[in-house]
Scaffold this motif. Sequence first.
Motif, PDB file in Angstrom:
ATOM      1  N   LEU A   1       0.844  -1.191   0.000  1.00  0.00           N
ATOM      2  CA  LEU A   1       0.000   0.000   0.000  1.00  0.00           C
ATOM      3  C   LEU A   1       0.882   1.245   0.000  1.00  0.00           C
ATOM      4  N   PRO A   2       1.436   1.619  -1.162  1.00  0.00           N
ATOM      5  CA  PRO A   2       2.293   2.808  -1.215  1.00  0.00           C
ATOM      6  C   PRO A   2       1.475   4.070  -0.935  1.00  0.00           C
ATOM      7  N   LEU A   3       2.034   4.927  -0.069  1.00  0.00           N
ATOM      8  CA  LEU A   3       1.340   6.145   0.354  1.00  0.00           C
ATOM      9  C   LEU A   3       2.177   7.383   0.080  1.00  0.00           C
ATOM     10  N   ASP A   4       1.503   8.486  -0.191  1.00  0.00           N
ATOM     11  CA  ASP A   4       2.153   9.785  -0.353  1.00  0.00           C
ATOM     12  C   ASP A   4       1.541  10.757   0.641  1.00  0.00           C
ATOM     13  N   TYR A   5       2.376  11.600   1.241  1.00  0.00           N
ATOM     14  CA  TYR A   5       1.891  12.632   2.144  1.00  0.00           C
ATOM     15  C   TYR A   5       1.371  13.793   1.316  1.00  0.00           C
ATOM     16  N   THR A   6       0.126  14.205   1.562  1.00  0.00           N
ATOM     17  CA  THR A   6      -0.462  15.343   0.857  1.00  0.00           C
ATOM     18  C   THR A   6      -1.136  16.270   1.862  1.00  0.00           C
ATOM     19  N   GLU A   7      -1.277  17.520   1.472  1.00  0.00           N
ATOM     20  CA  GLU A   7      -1.955  18.506   2.306  1.00  0.00           C
ATOM     21  C   GLU A   7      -3.081  19.186   1.531  1.00  0.00           C
ATOM     22  N   ASP A   8      -3.689  18.472   0.592  1.00  0.00           N
ATOM     23  CA  ASP A   8      -4.838  19.001  -0.143  1.00  0.00           C
ATOM     24  C   ASP A   8      -6.051  18.977   0.780  1.00  0.00           C
ATOM     25  N   VAL A   9      -6.600  20.118   1.100  1.00  0.00           N
ATOM     26  CA  VAL A   9      -7.735  20.311   2.008  1.00  0.00           C
ATOM     27  C   VAL A   9      -7.326  20.034   3.458  1.00  0.00           C
ATOM     28  N   PHE A  10      -6.726  18.876   3.721  1.00  0.00           N
ATOM     29  CA  PHE A  10      -6.185  18.540   5.045  1.00  0.00           C
ATOM     30  C   PHE A  10      -5.024  17.575   4.851  1.00  0.00           C
ATOM     31  N   ALA A  11      -4.237  17.399   5.891  1.00  0.00           N
ATOM     32  CA  ALA A  11      -3.047  16.545   5.806  1.00  0.00           C
ATOM     33  C   ALA A  11      -3.447  15.073   5.911  1.00  0.00           C
ATOM     34  N   LYS A  12      -2.823  14.234   5.063  1.00  0.00           N
ATOM     35  CA  LYS A  12      -3.154  12.811   5.060  1.00  0.00           C
ATOM     36  C   LYS A  12      -2.058  12.008   4.365  1.00  0.00           C
ATOM     37  N   MET A  13      -2.073  10.723   4.617  1.00  0.00           N
ATOM     38  CA  MET A  13      -1.243   9.774   3.894  1.00  0.00           C
ATOM     39  C   MET A  13      -2.185   9.110   2.893  1.00  0.00           C
TER      40      MET A  13
END
Length: 107
Positions: free
Chosen positions: A42-54
């Motif tokens: 399950l490859p994940l990327d850190y994003t901050e679109d609207v809120f922070a999430k993996m």
Amino acid sequence: MKTVTVNKLKFKKKLSMYEQYLIKDFLFQWIGQPTEGLDDVLPLDYTEDVFAKMEARKETVFLINKDEHFRYATITEDEQFVIGFLNWNQELQHRFIYLNEFSKVST
């Protein structure tokens, strides 16, 4: 885990490196500690679109309960792990577990 509506959640705008690690560790435990490692399954990327999430990469298809498509995981202001997923009808839903509940499970 409980299912809740998104309007009841207070998402963080940024996640520290430690919180990102906690999320990955939680998911690793939650999906059964795959021998391949979380990044392969399950490859994940850190994003901050609207809120922070993996967030799962666009090309990643990871199913929960056979018909729910995993989208992301995050931590709320109330210290809850939140799993965002698309249900069979392509509606975004969330499940959560408190951090203190997870620490009891993982120790």
